[in-house]
Write a protein that holds these residues in place. Structure first.
Motif, short mmCIF file in Angstrom:
data_model
loop_
_atom_site.label_atom_id
_atom_site.label_comp_id
_atom_site.label_asym_id
_atom_site.label_seq_id
_atom_site.Cartn_x
_atom_site.Cartn_y
_atom_site.Cartn_z
N GLU A 21 0.67 -1.24 -0.03
CA GLU A 21 -0.02 -0.11 -0.06
C GLU A 21 0.78 1.20 0.09
O GLU A 21 0.64 2.28 -0.60
N PHE A 22 2.03 1.29 0.96
CA PHE A 22 2.88 2.45 0.67
C PHE A 22 3.36 2.62 -0.71
O PHE A 22 3.47 3.65 -0.97
N LEU A 23 3.86 1.63 -1.23
CA LEU A 23 4.45 1.68 -2.45
C LEU A 23 3.62 2.29 -3.60
O LEU A 23 3.90 3.15 -4.49
N VAL A 24 2.36 1.90 -3.49
CA VAL A 24 1.44 2.19 -4.37
C VAL A 24 1.25 3.78 -4.26
O VAL A 24 0.89 4.53 -5.39
N ALA A 25 1.14 4.13 -2.83
CA ALA A 25 0.92 5.35 -2.65
C ALA A 25 2.04 6.51 -3.08
O ALA A 25 1.68 7.50 -3.69
N ILE A 26 3.24 6.01 -2.97
CA ILE A 26 4.38 6.68 -3.38
C ILE A 26 4.35 6.69 -5.05
O ILE A 26 4.42 7.94 -5.47
N GLU A 27 3.95 5.81 -5.86
CA GLU A 27 3.89 5.95 -6.97
C GLU A 27 2.85 6.95 -7.64
O GLU A 27 3.36 7.81 -8.52
N LYS A 28 1.80 7.17 -6.89
CA LYS A 28 0.83 8.18 -7.22
C LYS A 28 1.34 9.56 -7.28
O LYS A 28 1.07 10.19 -7.99
N LYS A 29 2.03 9.63 -6.03
CA LYS A 29 2.59 10.95 -5.79
C LYS A 29 3.81 11.44 -6.87
O LYS A 29 3.75 12.46 -7.33
N VAL A 30 4.66 10.40 -7.18
CA VAL A 30 5.63 10.48 -8.03
C VAL A 30 5.10 10.97 -9.61
O VAL A 30 5.46 11.63 -10.24
N LEU A 31 4.08 9.98 -9.84
CA LEU A 31 3.25 10.24 -11.38
C LEU A 31 3.02 11.27 -11.39
O LEU A 31 3.25 12.09 -12.70
N SER A 32 2.53 12.39 -10.55
CA SER A 32 1.82 13.59 -10.72
C SER A 32 2.75 14.60 -11.18
O SER A 32 2.28 15.82 -11.37
N GLN A 33 4.04 14.28 -10.70
CA GLN A 33 5.08 15.39 -10.89
C GLN A 33 6.17 15.06 -11.84
O GLN A 33 7.17 15.68 -12.18
N ARG A 34 5.82 13.95 -12.66
CA ARG A 34 6.59 13.50 -13.91
C ARG A 34 6.16 14.09 -15.11
O ARG A 34 4.87 14.10 -15.33
N PRO A 35 6.80 14.51 -16.30
CA PRO A 35 6.16 14.89 -17.67
C PRO A 35 5.94 13.58 -18.21
O PRO A 35 6.10 12.61 -17.59
N SER A 36 5.01 13.95 -19.37
CA SER A 36 4.28 12.34 -19.73
C SER A 36 5.53 11.69 -20.37
O SER A 36 5.33 10.41 -20.31
N TRP A 37 6.73 12.20 -20.80
CA TRP A 37 7.35 11.38 -21.42
C TRP A 37 8.46 10.56 -20.64
O TRP A 37 9.36 9.41 -20.79
N ARG A 38 8.28 11.03 -19.12
CA ARG A 38 9.13 10.15 -18.27
C ARG A 38 8.25 9.51 -17.20
O ARG A 38 8.84 9.05 -16.26
N VAL A 39 6.93 9.40 -17.56
CA VAL A 39 5.87 8.54 -16.79
C VAL A 39 6.61 6.96 -16.45
O VAL A 39 6.30 6.31 -15.38
N LYS A 40 6.83 6.52 -17.62
CA LYS A 40 7.27 5.05 -17.47
C LYS A 40 8.23 5.03 -16.41
O LYS A 40 8.51 3.97 -15.72
N ALA A 41 9.13 5.93 -16.46
CA ALA A 41 10.47 5.67 -15.61
C ALA A 41 10.21 6.01 -14.14
O ALA A 41 10.89 5.44 -12.90
N ALA A 42 8.86 6.55 -13.80
CA ALA A 42 8.33 6.51 -12.42
C ALA A 42 7.78 5.53 -11.98
O ALA A 42 7.49 5.37 -10.76
N LYS A 43 7.61 4.20 -12.79
CA LYS A 43 6.81 3.19 -11.97
C LYS A 43 7.54 2.60 -11.12
O LYS A 43 8.98 2.50 -10.96
N VAL A 44 6.82 1.93 -9.99
CA VAL A 44 7.40 1.50 -8.71
C VAL A 44 6.90 -0.01 -8.79
O VAL A 44 5.73 -0.33 -8.88
N ASN A 45 7.62 -0.82 -8.53
CA ASN A 45 7.52 -2.19 -8.39
C ASN A 45 6.73 -2.68 -6.99
O ASN A 45 7.34 -2.66 -6.04
N PRO A 46 5.41 -2.66 -6.98
CA PRO A 46 4.67 -2.72 -5.56
C PRO A 46 4.85 -4.05 -4.90
O PRO A 46 4.61 -4.48 -3.82
#
Length: 369
Positions: A21-46
Protein backbone atom coordinates in the motif's frame (compact mmCIF):
# COMPACT_ATOMS: atom_id res chain seq x y z
CA UNK A 1 30.44 4.09 -5.35
CA UNK A 2 31.63 5.07 -1.87
CA UNK A 3 35.30 4.18 -2.34
CA UNK A 4 35.27 5.76 -5.79
CA UNK A 5 33.59 9.07 -4.93
CA UNK A 6 34.39 9.36 -1.20
CA UNK A 7 32.33 8.07 1.73
CA UNK A 8 31.74 11.63 2.98
CA UNK A 9 29.94 12.44 -0.29
CA UNK A 10 27.90 9.23 -0.69
CA UNK A 11 24.85 8.33 1.39
CA UNK A 12 24.31 4.58 1.08
CA UNK A 13 20.92 4.86 2.79
CA UNK A 14 19.14 2.57 5.23
CA UNK A 15 17.09 -0.45 4.17
CA UNK A 16 13.60 -0.50 5.68
CA UNK A 17 10.60 -2.79 5.23
CA UNK A 18 7.49 -1.34 3.54
CA UNK A 19 3.99 -2.46 2.59
CA UNK A 20 2.47 -2.77 -0.88
CA UNK A 21 0.00 0.00 0.00
CA UNK A 22 2.88 2.37 0.81
CA UNK A 23 4.57 1.73 -2.55
CA UNK A 24 1.32 2.25 -4.48
CA UNK A 25 0.77 5.57 -2.67
CA UNK A 26 4.34 6.68 -3.45
CA UNK A 27 3.90 5.84 -7.13
CA UNK A 28 0.76 7.99 -7.35
CA UNK A 29 2.60 10.96 -5.83
CA UNK A 30 5.60 10.58 -8.14
CA UNK A 31 3.52 10.13 -11.30
CA UNK A 32 1.78 13.47 -10.76
CA UNK A 33 5.16 15.25 -10.80
CA UNK A 34 6.60 13.58 -13.91
CA UNK A 35 6.29 14.91 -17.48
CA UNK A 36 4.39 12.57 -19.82
CA UNK A 37 7.55 11.26 -21.49
CA UNK A 38 9.03 10.20 -18.12
CA UNK A 39 5.97 8.50 -16.65
CA UNK A 40 7.34 5.05 -17.48
CA UNK A 41 10.53 5.83 -15.52
CA UNK A 42 8.41 6.60 -12.44
CA UNK A 43 6.92 3.11 -12.23
CA UNK A 44 7.33 1.52 -8.80
CA UNK A 45 7.39 -2.24 -8.29
CA UNK A 46 4.67 -2.84 -5.65
CA UNK A 47 5.97 -6.37 -5.02
CA UNK A 48 9.15 -5.09 -3.35
CA UNK A 49 9.23 -5.60 0.41
CA UNK A 50 11.88 -2.98 1.20
CA UNK A 51 13.21 0.42 0.13
CA UNK A 52 16.23 2.61 0.81
CA UNK A 53 15.65 5.55 3.14
CA UNK A 54 18.10 8.30 2.15
CA UNK A 55 18.66 11.69 3.76
CA UNK A 56 17.28 14.82 2.12
CA UNK A 57 20.47 16.36 0.76
CA UNK A 58 18.76 19.62 -0.18
CA UNK A 59 19.13 20.67 3.47
CA UNK A 60 21.92 20.45 6.05
CA UNK A 61 21.76 17.40 8.28
CA UNK A 62 22.10 19.53 11.44
CA UNK A 63 18.98 21.44 10.35
CA UNK A 64 18.29 25.12 9.86
CA UNK A 65 17.48 27.33 12.83
CA UNK A 66 14.51 29.68 12.71
CA UNK A 67 15.42 32.70 10.63
CA UNK A 68 18.33 30.90 8.94
CA UNK A 69 18.43 30.03 5.26
CA UNK A 70 20.26 27.47 3.18
CA UNK A 71 20.51 26.92 -0.56
CA UNK A 72 21.05 23.67 -2.39
CA UNK A 73 21.97 23.42 -6.06
CA UNK A 74 21.42 20.14 -7.90
CA UNK A 75 23.51 19.61 -11.03
CA UNK A 76 23.62 16.72 -13.50
CA UNK A 77 27.13 17.14 -14.96
CA UNK A 78 26.71 14.35 -17.58
CA UNK A 79 29.62 12.65 -19.39
CA UNK A 80 32.71 14.86 -19.24
CA UNK A 81 35.01 13.33 -21.88
CA UNK A 82 35.12 12.31 -25.53
CA UNK A 83 35.68 8.59 -26.19
CA UNK A 84 38.81 7.50 -28.05
CA UNK A 85 38.11 3.77 -28.26
CA UNK A 86 39.41 1.93 -31.33
CA UNK A 87 36.19 -0.09 -31.27
CA UNK A 88 34.07 2.86 -32.38
CA UNK A 89 32.86 2.13 -35.93
CA UNK A 90 34.12 4.39 -38.70
CA UNK A 91 30.59 5.58 -39.38
CA UNK A 92 30.34 6.75 -35.77
CA UNK A 93 33.67 8.63 -35.70
CA UNK A 94 31.80 11.84 -34.84
CA UNK A 95 31.62 10.53 -31.25
CA UNK A 96 35.30 11.41 -30.92
CA UNK A 97 34.65 15.12 -31.56
CA UNK A 98 31.08 15.85 -30.41
CA UNK A 99 29.85 15.16 -26.88
CA UNK A 100 27.16 12.62 -26.17
CA UNK A 101 25.16 15.39 -24.43
CA UNK A 102 25.15 17.59 -27.55
CA UNK A 103 24.13 14.73 -29.85
CA UNK A 104 21.40 13.55 -27.46
CA UNK A 105 19.98 17.08 -27.29
CA UNK A 106 19.30 16.96 -31.03
CA UNK A 107 17.38 13.69 -30.73
CA UNK A 108 15.45 14.91 -27.67
CA UNK A 109 14.43 18.06 -29.54
CA UNK A 110 13.23 15.97 -32.49
CA UNK A 111 11.22 13.72 -30.14
CA UNK A 112 9.79 16.81 -28.36
CA UNK A 113 11.30 15.79 -25.02
CA UNK A 114 12.82 19.29 -24.79
CA UNK A 115 11.71 22.61 -26.29
CA UNK A 116 15.17 23.88 -27.26
CA UNK A 117 18.79 22.76 -27.34
CA UNK A 118 20.95 23.61 -24.34
CA UNK A 119 24.23 25.47 -24.81
CA UNK A 120 25.69 23.51 -21.88
CA UNK A 121 28.93 21.70 -22.70
CA UNK A 122 30.09 19.01 -20.22
CA UNK A 123 33.65 19.48 -21.49
CA UNK A 124 33.53 22.98 -20.00
CA UNK A 125 32.32 21.62 -16.67
CA UNK A 126 35.14 19.04 -16.44
CA UNK A 127 37.86 21.27 -17.95
CA UNK A 128 39.55 22.23 -14.67
CA UNK A 129 39.31 25.87 -15.76
CA UNK A 130 37.45 28.27 -13.46
CA UNK A 131 36.31 30.33 -16.46
CA UNK A 132 34.95 27.35 -18.39
CA UNK A 133 33.21 25.91 -15.32
CA UNK A 134 31.52 29.29 -14.86
CA UNK A 135 30.45 29.22 -18.51
CA UNK A 136 28.97 25.76 -17.98
CA UNK A 137 27.02 26.90 -14.90
CA UNK A 138 25.63 29.92 -16.77
CA UNK A 139 24.51 27.67 -19.63
CA UNK A 140 22.73 25.34 -17.17
CA UNK A 141 21.02 28.33 -15.57
CA UNK A 142 19.88 29.66 -18.95
CA UNK A 143 18.45 26.30 -20.05
CA UNK A 144 18.02 24.15 -16.92
CA UNK A 145 15.95 21.30 -18.41
CA UNK A 146 16.30 18.58 -15.72
CA UNK A 147 20.02 19.26 -15.25
CA UNK A 148 19.93 22.24 -12.87
CA UNK A 149 17.71 22.91 -9.86
CA UNK A 150 17.90 25.15 -6.81
CA UNK A 151 16.25 24.60 -3.42
CA UNK A 152 15.77 27.14 -0.62
CA UNK A 153 15.42 25.48 2.80
CA UNK A 154 14.47 22.27 1.00
CA UNK A 155 11.79 23.78 -1.27
CA UNK A 156 12.30 24.00 -5.02
CA UNK A 157 12.66 27.60 -6.21
CA UNK A 158 14.27 27.10 -9.63
CA UNK A 159 14.08 24.37 -12.28
CA UNK A 160 11.51 21.64 -12.77
CA UNK A 161 10.83 18.43 -10.89
CA UNK A 162 10.44 16.22 -13.92
CA UNK A 163 12.63 17.61 -16.67
CA UNK A 164 11.89 19.49 -19.86
CA UNK A 165 12.01 22.89 -18.14
CA UNK A 166 12.11 25.73 -20.67
CA UNK A 167 14.82 28.38 -20.86
CA UNK A 168 14.98 30.98 -18.11
CA UNK A 169 12.93 34.03 -19.13
CA UNK A 170 12.82 37.48 -17.53
CA UNK A 171 9.95 36.69 -15.12
CA UNK A 172 11.53 33.45 -13.90
CA UNK A 173 14.87 35.20 -13.49
CA UNK A 174 13.31 38.04 -11.47
CA UNK A 175 11.45 35.66 -9.15
CA UNK A 176 14.65 33.70 -8.59
CA UNK A 177 16.64 36.89 -7.96
CA UNK A 178 14.15 37.91 -5.30
CA UNK A 179 14.20 34.47 -3.63
CA UNK A 180 17.97 34.74 -3.10
CA UNK A 181 17.81 37.94 -1.02
CA UNK A 182 18.09 36.15 2.34
CA UNK A 183 21.17 34.14 1.30
CA UNK A 184 23.25 36.16 -1.16
CA UNK A 185 24.17 39.58 0.19
CA UNK A 186 24.37 41.59 -3.03
CA UNK A 187 22.52 44.41 -4.75
CA UNK A 188 19.22 43.69 -6.46
CA UNK A 189 19.98 42.37 -9.95
CA UNK A 190 23.35 40.92 -8.93
CA UNK A 191 22.36 38.08 -6.60
CA UNK A 192 21.90 35.44 -9.32
CA UNK A 193 25.29 36.23 -10.84
CA UNK A 194 26.91 35.98 -7.39
CA UNK A 195 25.26 32.60 -6.80
CA UNK A 196 26.61 31.28 -10.10
CA UNK A 197 30.02 32.56 -9.02
CA UNK A 198 29.63 30.74 -5.68
CA UNK A 199 28.73 27.47 -7.42
CA UNK A 200 31.72 27.85 -9.72
CA UNK A 201 34.09 28.36 -6.78
CA UNK A 202 32.66 25.35 -4.93
CA UNK A 203 33.12 23.06 -7.94
CA UNK A 204 36.54 24.44 -8.85
CA UNK A 205 38.01 24.19 -5.35
CA UNK A 206 36.47 20.88 -4.27
CA UNK A 207 38.26 18.77 -6.88
CA UNK A 208 35.21 16.46 -6.98
CA UNK A 209 34.70 16.90 -10.72
CA UNK A 210 38.16 15.42 -11.30
CA UNK A 211 37.26 12.49 -9.07
CA UNK A 212 33.95 12.00 -10.87
CA UNK A 213 35.66 12.10 -14.25
CA UNK A 214 38.01 9.30 -13.19
CA UNK A 215 34.99 7.10 -12.44
CA UNK A 216 33.34 8.00 -15.75
CA UNK A 217 36.51 6.98 -17.57
CA UNK A 218 36.15 3.42 -16.30
CA UNK A 219 34.24 3.18 -19.59
CA UNK A 220 37.51 2.68 -21.44
CA UNK A 221 36.33 1.00 -24.66
CA UNK A 222 32.92 2.63 -25.20
CA UNK A 223 29.60 0.79 -25.47
CA UNK A 224 30.64 -0.25 -29.01
CA UNK A 225 33.31 -2.42 -27.43
CA UNK A 226 31.33 -3.39 -24.32
CA UNK A 227 28.48 -4.93 -26.34
CA UNK A 228 30.85 -7.67 -27.60
CA UNK A 229 31.96 -8.59 -24.07
CA UNK A 230 28.30 -8.65 -23.00
CA UNK A 231 27.34 -11.22 -25.66
CA UNK A 232 30.20 -13.47 -24.59
CA UNK A 233 29.04 -13.32 -20.95
CA UNK A 234 25.46 -14.32 -21.83
CA UNK A 235 26.77 -16.98 -24.28
CA UNK A 236 24.79 -15.61 -27.21
CA UNK A 237 25.90 -14.96 -30.79
CA UNK A 238 27.04 -11.35 -31.12
CA UNK A 239 24.34 -9.47 -33.01
CA UNK A 240 26.79 -6.70 -33.89
CA UNK A 241 29.37 -9.03 -35.44
CA UNK A 242 26.70 -10.63 -37.62
CA UNK A 243 26.33 -7.35 -39.52
CA UNK A 244 30.01 -6.93 -40.44
CA UNK A 245 32.30 -8.63 -42.93
CA UNK A 246 35.04 -11.05 -41.92
CA UNK A 247 37.91 -8.59 -42.40
CA UNK A 248 36.32 -5.95 -40.15
CA UNK A 249 35.67 -8.57 -37.46
CA UNK A 250 39.24 -9.90 -37.59
CA UNK A 251 40.89 -6.49 -37.61
CA UNK A 252 38.83 -4.80 -34.92
CA UNK A 253 36.68 -7.07 -32.73
CA UNK A 254 38.21 -10.58 -32.69
CA UNK A 255 40.36 -9.72 -29.64
CA UNK A 256 37.25 -8.87 -27.61
CA UNK A 257 35.73 -12.28 -28.29
CA UNK A 258 38.91 -14.16 -27.37
CA UNK A 259 39.30 -12.67 -23.88
CA UNK A 260 38.96 -14.73 -20.68
CA UNK A 261 35.55 -14.51 -19.03
CA UNK A 262 37.01 -12.56 -16.07
CA UNK A 263 38.15 -9.79 -18.39
CA UNK A 264 34.77 -9.63 -20.14
CA UNK A 265 33.04 -9.37 -16.78
CA UNK A 266 35.35 -6.55 -15.68
CA UNK A 267 34.73 -4.61 -18.90
CA UNK A 268 30.95 -4.74 -18.47
CA UNK A 269 31.10 -4.10 -14.73
CA UNK A 270 33.32 -1.02 -15.20
CA UNK A 271 31.04 0.23 -17.97
CA UNK A 272 27.96 0.01 -15.73
CA UNK A 273 29.76 1.83 -12.89
CA UNK A 274 30.82 4.53 -15.36
CA UNK A 275 27.24 4.77 -16.68
CA UNK A 276 26.04 5.52 -13.15
CA UNK A 277 28.72 8.21 -12.80
CA UNK A 278 27.62 9.80 -16.09
CA UNK A 279 23.99 10.02 -14.96
CA UNK A 280 24.21 10.98 -11.28
CA UNK A 281 23.44 14.33 -9.64
CA UNK A 282 25.65 16.51 -7.44
CA UNK A 283 23.97 18.34 -4.56
CA UNK A 284 25.86 21.43 -3.41
CA UNK A 285 24.42 22.85 -0.20
CA UNK A 286 25.35 26.35 1.00
CA UNK A 287 24.52 27.99 4.32
CA UNK A 288 25.79 31.48 5.21
CA UNK A 289 27.99 31.33 8.30
CA UNK A 290 27.02 33.51 11.21
CA UNK A 291 29.75 35.73 12.55
CA UNK A 292 31.82 33.79 15.04
CA UNK A 293 31.19 30.41 13.35
CA UNK A 294 34.62 28.81 13.49
CA UNK A 295 33.92 25.14 14.19
CA UNK A 296 31.69 24.27 11.27
CA UNK A 297 31.17 20.50 10.71
CA UNK A 298 31.17 21.18 6.95
CA UNK A 299 33.75 22.66 4.58
CA UNK A 300 33.86 26.47 4.43
CA UNK A 301 33.88 28.63 1.31
CA UNK A 302 34.53 32.38 1.17
CA UNK A 303 32.93 34.45 -1.59
CA UNK A 304 35.06 37.57 -1.89
CA UNK A 305 32.63 39.56 -4.05
CA UNK A 306 29.94 39.50 -1.31
CA UNK A 307 32.32 39.21 1.67
CA UNK A 308 30.44 36.11 2.86
CA UNK A 309 31.54 32.75 4.23
CA UNK A 310 29.40 29.66 3.60
CA UNK A 311 29.24 26.18 5.03
CA UNK A 312 29.52 23.82 2.06
CA UNK A 313 28.33 20.23 1.79
CA UNK A 314 28.56 18.21 -1.44
CA UNK A 315 26.70 14.94 -1.97
CA UNK A 316 26.31 12.57 -4.90
CA UNK A 317 22.82 11.11 -5.44
CA UNK A 318 21.06 8.82 -7.95
CA UNK A 319 23.76 6.17 -7.57
CA UNK A 320 21.71 3.07 -8.38
CA UNK A 321 23.77 0.55 -10.32
CA UNK A 322 22.67 0.29 -13.95
CA UNK A 323 21.19 -3.16 -14.65
CA UNK A 324 23.28 -5.68 -16.57
CA UNK A 325 20.32 -6.66 -18.74
CA UNK A 326 20.09 -3.13 -20.18
CA UNK A 327 23.47 -3.22 -21.94
CA UNK A 328 21.78 -4.03 -25.27
CA UNK A 329 19.38 -1.10 -24.75
CA UNK A 330 22.31 1.22 -24.02
CA UNK A 331 24.00 0.10 -27.24
CA UNK A 332 20.85 0.61 -29.31
CA UNK A 333 20.23 4.06 -27.78
CA UNK A 334 23.83 5.05 -28.47
CA UNK A 335 23.48 4.06 -32.12
CA UNK A 336 20.17 5.88 -32.43
CA UNK A 337 21.65 9.09 -30.97
CA UNK A 338 24.73 9.02 -33.20
CA UNK A 339 22.91 8.06 -36.41
CA UNK A 340 20.31 10.79 -35.94
CA UNK A 341 23.00 13.42 -35.33
CA UNK A 342 25.04 12.31 -38.36
CA UNK A 343 21.93 12.53 -40.56
CA UNK A 344 21.12 15.95 -39.15
CA UNK A 345 24.63 17.25 -39.87
CA UNK A 346 24.36 15.96 -43.44
CA UNK A 347 21.19 17.98 -43.99
CA UNK A 348 22.38 20.98 -41.93
CA UNK A 349 26.20 21.20 -42.37
CA UNK A 350 26.39 24.43 -40.34
CA UNK A 351 25.99 22.31 -37.18
CA UNK A 352 29.34 20.59 -37.81
CA UNK A 353 31.00 23.96 -38.51
CA UNK A 354 29.63 25.28 -35.22
CA UNK A 355 30.99 22.22 -33.37
CA UNK A 356 34.42 22.70 -34.98
CA UNK A 357 34.49 26.36 -33.97
CA UNK A 358 33.66 25.36 -30.39
CA UNK A 359 36.51 22.82 -30.33
CA UNK A 360 38.94 25.44 -31.68
CA UNK A 361 37.85 27.97 -29.06
CA UNK A 362 38.26 25.45 -26.25
CA UNK A 363 41.68 24.42 -27.56
CA UNK A 364 42.83 28.04 -27.67
CA UNK A 365 41.60 28.62 -24.11
CA UNK A 366 43.48 25.56 -22.89
CA UNK A 367 46.69 26.88 -24.44
CA UNK A 368 46.19 30.28 -22.83
CA UNK A 369 45.51 28.75 -19.43
Amino acid sequence: MRPLLGSEHVDAGMRILVSKEFLVAIEKKVLSQRPSWRVKAAKVNPLCDSVLLISDHSVFLHGTLKGEFSLCVEIKPKCGFLPTSKFIAEGNAIKRSVTRFKMHQALKLHDRMISEISEYDPLDMFSGSRERIHRAIKALYNTPQNNFRVFLNGSLIFGGLGGGTKSTNYMVGQDFEDALKHVIMAEDGMRTEKLLELITEALFRSGLLDRLLEVQKLDAIDIEGVIHAYHDIVSQPCLVCRKMDADEFTNRYATLHSMPMEESLKIVRDYLIAATAKDLSMMLSFQPQQRGDVDSPNGALFLKSTNQSFDLKVSFIDLDMKPFKKVVYYYELDQQIVHFYVQMVETEPWLEIKASNQEMRDSNESILL
